[in-house]
Every structure is written in structure tokens, then in C-alpha cells.
Design a protein around this motif. Structure first.
Motif, PDB file in Angstrom:
ATOM      1  N   LYS A   3       1.415   3.124   0.637  1.00 25.60           N
ATOM      2  CA  LYS A   3       2.620   3.950   0.763  1.00 25.60           C
ATOM      3  C   LYS A   3       2.275   5.427   0.974  1.00 25.60           C
ATOM      4  O   LYS A   3       1.189   5.887   0.621  1.00 25.60           O
ATOM      5  CB  LYS A   3       3.485   3.768  -0.478  1.00 25.60           C
ATOM      6  CG  LYS A   3       3.929   2.314  -0.674  1.00 25.60           C
ATOM      7  CD  LYS A   3       4.707   2.128  -1.963  1.00 25.60           C
ATOM      8  CE  LYS A   3       5.091   0.660  -2.157  1.00 25.60           C
ATOM      9  NZ  LYS A   3       5.818   0.431  -3.423  1.00 25.60           N
ATOM     10  N   LYS A   4       3.228   6.144   1.556  1.00 28.70           N
ATOM     11  CA  LYS A   4       3.018   7.560   1.844  1.00 28.70           C
ATOM     12  C   LYS A   4       2.763   8.367   0.586  1.00 28.70           C
ATOM     13  O   LYS A   4       2.076   9.395   0.624  1.00 28.70           O
ATOM     14  CB  LYS A   4       4.231   8.127   2.588  1.00 28.70           C
ATOM     15  CG  LYS A   4       4.383   7.630   4.017  1.00 28.70           C
ATOM     16  CD  LYS A   4       5.557   8.299   4.713  1.00 28.70           C
ATOM     17  CE  LYS A   4       5.670   7.815   6.154  1.00 28.70           C
ATOM     18  NZ  LYS A   4       6.821   8.444   6.845  1.00 28.70           N
ATOM     19  N   THR A   5       3.309   7.899  -0.532  1.00 28.13           N
ATOM     20  CA  THR A   5       3.106   8.630  -1.795  1.00 28.13           C
ATOM     21  C   THR A   5       1.628   8.723  -2.148  1.00 28.13           C
ATOM     22  O   THR A   5       1.199   9.694  -2.792  1.00 28.13           O
ATOM     23  CB  THR A   5       3.862   7.938  -2.947  1.00 28.13           C
ATOM     24  OG1 THR A   5       3.545   6.537  -2.949  1.00 28.13           O
ATOM     25  CG2 THR A   5       5.366   8.112  -2.797  1.00 28.13           C
ATOM     26  N   TYR A   7      -0.907   8.983   0.042  1.00 29.54           N
ATOM     27  CA  TYR A   7      -1.523  10.008   0.891  1.00 29.54           C
ATOM     28  C   TYR A   7      -1.008  11.408   0.569  1.00 29.54           C
ATOM     29  O   TYR A   7      -1.659  12.408   0.911  1.00 29.54           O
ATOM     30  CB  TYR A   7      -1.277   9.682   2.362  1.00 29.54           C
ATOM     31  CG  TYR A   7      -1.955   8.410   2.799  1.00 29.54           C
ATOM     32  CD1 TYR A   7      -3.344   8.323   2.865  1.00 29.54           C
ATOM     33  CD2 TYR A   7      -1.219   7.273   3.117  1.00 29.54           C
ATOM     34  CE1 TYR A   7      -3.978   7.156   3.238  1.00 29.54           C
ATOM     35  CE2 TYR A   7      -1.846   6.099   3.502  1.00 29.54           C
ATOM     36  CZ  TYR A   7      -3.224   6.046   3.560  1.00 29.54           C
ATOM     37  OH  TYR A   7      -3.847   4.886   3.931  1.00 29.54           O
ATOM     38  N   ASN A   8       0.140  11.488  -0.113  1.00 31.68           N
ATOM     39  CA  ASN A   8       0.696  12.788  -0.490  1.00 31.68           C
ATOM     40  C   ASN A   8       0.159  13.293  -1.827  1.00 31.68           C
ATOM     41  O   ASN A   8       0.490  14.407  -2.253  1.00 31.68           O
ATOM     42  CB  ASN A   8       2.224  12.715  -0.560  1.00 31.68           C
ATOM     43  CG  ASN A   8       2.861  12.539   0.812  1.00 31.68           C
ATOM     44  OD1 ASN A   8       2.275  12.933   1.822  1.00 31.68           O
ATOM     45  ND2 ASN A   8       4.053  11.966   0.854  1.00 31.68           N
ATOM     46  N   ARG A  14      -6.171  11.455  -5.563  1.00 27.94           N
ATOM     47  CA  ARG A  14      -6.331  10.381  -4.579  1.00 27.94           C
ATOM     48  C   ARG A  14      -7.766   9.881  -4.555  1.00 27.94           C
ATOM     49  O   ARG A  14      -8.017   8.677  -4.521  1.00 27.94           O
ATOM     50  CB  ARG A  14      -5.911  10.870  -3.190  1.00 27.94           C
ATOM     51  CG  ARG A  14      -5.912   9.760  -2.147  1.00 27.94           C
ATOM     52  CD  ARG A  14      -5.265  10.187  -0.839  1.00 27.94           C
ATOM     53  NE  ARG A  14      -6.024  11.224  -0.181  1.00 27.94           N
ATOM     54  CZ  ARG A  14      -5.647  12.492  -0.088  1.00 27.94           C
ATOM     55  NH1 ARG A  14      -4.505  12.899  -0.636  1.00 27.94           N
ATOM     56  NH2 ARG A  14      -6.397  13.386   0.530  1.00 27.94           N
ATOM     57  N   TYR A  52       2.087   3.577  -5.152  1.00 28.42           N
ATOM     58  CA  TYR A  52       1.099   3.847  -4.101  1.00 28.42           C
ATOM     59  C   TYR A  52       0.780   2.613  -3.262  1.00 28.42           C
ATOM     60  O   TYR A  52       0.494   2.732  -2.064  1.00 28.42           O
ATOM     61  CB  TYR A  52      -0.204   4.360  -4.727  1.00 28.42           C
ATOM     62  CG  TYR A  52      -0.025   5.493  -5.713  1.00 28.42           C
ATOM     63  CD1 TYR A  52       0.925   6.493  -5.501  1.00 28.42           C
ATOM     64  CD2 TYR A  52      -0.805   5.561  -6.873  1.00 28.42           C
ATOM     65  CE1 TYR A  52       1.092   7.528  -6.422  1.00 28.42           C
ATOM     66  CE2 TYR A  52      -0.650   6.600  -7.783  1.00 28.42           C
ATOM     67  CZ  TYR A  52       0.306   7.566  -7.558  1.00 28.42           C
ATOM     68  OH  TYR A  52       0.464   8.576  -8.464  1.00 28.42           O
ATOM     69  N   ASP A  58      -3.655  -4.171  -0.273  1.00 25.87           N
ATOM     70  CA  ASP A  58      -3.748  -2.747   0.071  1.00 25.87           C
ATOM     71  C   ASP A  58      -5.064  -2.140  -0.405  1.00 25.87           C
ATOM     72  O   ASP A  58      -5.552  -1.168   0.177  1.00 25.87           O
ATOM     73  CB  ASP A  58      -2.585  -1.968  -0.548  1.00 25.87           C
ATOM     74  CG  ASP A  58      -1.279  -2.196   0.188  1.00 25.87           C
ATOM     75  OD1 ASP A  58      -1.318  -2.734   1.315  1.00 25.87           O
ATOM     76  OD2 ASP A  58      -0.218  -1.836  -0.357  1.00 25.87           O
TER      77      ASP A  58
END
Length: 206
Positions: A3-5, A7-8, A14, A52, A58
Motif C-alpha cells: 500500500k501507498k502508506t 512508501y509514504n 520503512r 502497509y 507482499d
């Protein structure tokens, strides 16, 4: 899918999660991937984990993309050195990716990592068959391939050729790191396939 969360997240957090995922897959004592061990090592909650990632598959993508991202710079250099030769670039990408297993430390990590991937066949099979995006960072190269020596030069044709070569590369990487085949033998077969694609399979009639 990731999910984009994820990478944010701040870089430090991270990377901490990535390290925890790598540690879990690389542990020689681990027979099955454990989300509980990952969230403990990463110091995150189970709720955060599912903010995430959708599932364990994933996590395979996290690993593949991490190694792929490390390969991009080498791919850029191959493009520059060869003046955009698509076949030379894919040959060097094979070398770049498989070189991760030549360093003694990385080789041990990869050895244990692949043992875990084999112990989680459902994860790696699902990812490679249905979700494989690990070579996505290489897509940026498509517009940099030199078309002067190609028979088919349109954007669509070059994209199709790149997709074919990417699939061949993916299969070779799978054979080396998952199946455990001899790297030199896999490379020989990989180069043979590149040669066939480059030169074509249809005989020219006089």
C-alpha cells in the motif's frame, strides 16, 4: 499489494520494516514466515502491518523490489556504456542481479532466504505468477533503448520486446535463486534465448 502508506513512511521506519522482513526470510531457523516475528522486529503493531501490506505475498515483493532497486544503477550504466543496446543491457542485468550471491555475506543471506522461499512455495508462486512487479524499476529504461539497430522501432514494438526479455530474465532469476540451479548453466541458457530472440527463429528463404 503493497500500500501507498508503506512508501509514504519516513525512510528510517520503512527501512526498519524492510530489514525485519529480510531478517525473517533470511533466518535459517525459520521454516514458515511469521508476521508476528516481523512486527516484533520492526517494532510496529499488527494493525500497522495491515496498513502497509495486504498479506504475506507482499513481503516477497518487498524483498524482490529491494534487490531490484539496488540493480537499477547498474542497469543505467549498462545502457550508457552500450549506447542503449537492449540485449547487452538485459545480459548485464542478469549479471548484476546474480552478483548479489557472489559476496560471501550476501550469499549466505540469499541461501537462507531462498530456503525460506522454498518453504513458502505458495507465497513465491502466487507472487511470480500473479503479482510479479519486482523488475518494475527497469521500466524506466524502455525509452532509452537505441532503436537504430532494431527491426521494429515503434513504442509498442519496443515495449513488447522489453516485456519478452523481462519475462526471460525473470525465469532465469527464478532458476538461480529459487530452484538453485548452477548460475553459469542458467546464464548460458539465458544468453541462448537472447540470441534466438535477437536473431529470430524464422529462416530467410533465398
Amino acid at each position: 499489494m503493497i500500500k501507498k502508506t508503506f512508501y509514504n513512511l519516513p525512510e528510517e521506519k520503512r527501512q526498519r520494516i524492510i530489514n525485519a522482513v529480510m531478517q525473517e526470510f533470511a533466518s535459517s531457523a525459520t521454516e514458515k514466515v511469521s508476521i508476528n516475528r516481523i512486527i516484533k522486529a520492526a517494532n510496529i503493531s499488527r494493525g500497522s502491518f495491515y496498513q502497509y501490506f495486504d498479506d504475506k505475498v507482499d513481503l516477497v515483493e518487498v524483498l524482490v523490489k529491494t534487490f531490484a532497486d539496488l540493480s537499477v544503477e547498474g542497469g543505467r550504466k549498462a545502457l550508457q556504456y552500450s549506447n542503449g543496446d537492449i540485449f547487452y543491457t538485459y545480459e548485464k542485468l542478469f549479471d548484476i542481479i546474480t552478483d548479489f550471491g557472489k559476496d560471501k555475506k550476501q550469499k549466505m543471506i540469499l541461501k537462507n532466504l531462498m530456503k525460506n522461499l522454498r518453504a513458502n512455495d505458495d507465497l513465491i508462486s502466487e507472487y511470480l505468477l500473479n503479482r510479479f512487479e519486482g523488475l518494475a524499476p527497469f521500466r524506466e529504461f524502455s525509452n532509452q533503448f537505441n532503436r537504430d539497430c532494431l527491426k521494429y522501432k515503434s513504442d509498442e514494438d519496443v515495449k513488447s520486446l522489453s516485456q519478452i526479455l523481462t519475462q526471460v530474465l525473470k525465469n532465469a532469476i527464478f532458476d538461480v535463486f529459487v530452484v538453485g540451479m548452477d548460475c553459469d548453466k542458467v546464464k548460458k541458457d539465458f544468453l541462448r534465448k537472447l540470441y534466438i530472440i535477437k536473431n529470430g527463429a524464422v529462416a530467410i528463404k533465398n
